[in-house]
Design an enzyme around this catalytic site. Sequence first.
Site, PDB file in Angstrom:
ATOM      1  N   VAL A   1       3.167  24.291 -51.844  1.00 22.30           N
ATOM      2  CA  VAL A   1       2.720  24.602 -53.196  1.00 22.30           C
ATOM      3  C   VAL A   1       3.658  25.224 -54.095  1.00 22.30           C
ATOM      4  O   VAL A   1       4.538  26.161 -53.741  1.00 22.30           O
ATOM      5  CB  VAL A   1       1.199  24.935 -53.227  1.00 22.30           C
ATOM      6  N   CYS A   2       3.705  24.604 -55.372  1.00 24.27           N
ATOM      7  CA  CYS A   2       4.635  25.064 -56.396  1.00 24.27           C
ATOM      8  C   CYS A   2       3.871  24.799 -57.560  1.00 24.27           C
ATOM      9  O   CYS A   2       2.746  24.511 -57.610  1.00 24.27           O
ATOM     10  CB  CYS A   2       5.979  24.736 -56.276  1.00 24.27           C
ATOM     11  N   SER A   3       4.647  25.146 -58.792  1.00 23.14           N
ATOM     12  CA  SER A   3       3.754  25.043 -60.073  1.00 23.14           C
ATOM     13  C   SER A   3       3.171  23.640 -60.173  1.00 23.14           C
ATOM     14  O   SER A   3       2.046  23.450 -60.597  1.00 23.14           O
ATOM     15  CB  SER A   3       5.082  25.325 -61.150  1.00 23.14           C
TER      16      SER A   3
ATOM     17  N   ILE B   1      -0.087  24.160 -57.212  1.00 26.92           N
ATOM     18  CA  ILE B   1      -0.913  25.406 -56.761  1.00 26.92           C
ATOM     19  C   ILE B   1      -2.225  25.213 -57.253  1.00 26.92           C
ATOM     20  O   ILE B   1      -3.376  25.626 -56.373  1.00 26.92           O
ATOM     21  CB  ILE B   1      -0.271  26.650 -57.377  1.00 26.92           C
TER      22      ILE B   1
END
Length: 103
Positions: free
Chosen positions: A7-9, A39
């Site tokens: 997960v990232c932005s 996220i």
Amino acid sequence: MTKIVLVCSAGMSTSLLMNKMEEYAQTIHLDLDVVAYPIAEVNEKGQDADVVFLGPQVRFNLNKVQQAFPDKPVEAINIQDYGMMNGKNVVKHALELLEKNRG
């Protein structure tokens, strides 16, 4: 099959790392499914993951995500491995975490 959720932005910056991880998994004949999400989707998408990794830009959410998934490994991706897009190290770390979690 081992499933890793990254997960990232926005789920975009981890896509290259996802590809590098899958390439490495093929070289060691590991049945691996790596998927990347923003996220905002971690609570839904992380449910069927074996390991959840957070990108450096969202690592401040680590405690919250760990609390959401107390029975599975949840960690921030090593910043050097992320910066170098070192899929091999990230896969190896995931396997170590799974081994520890099972033991």
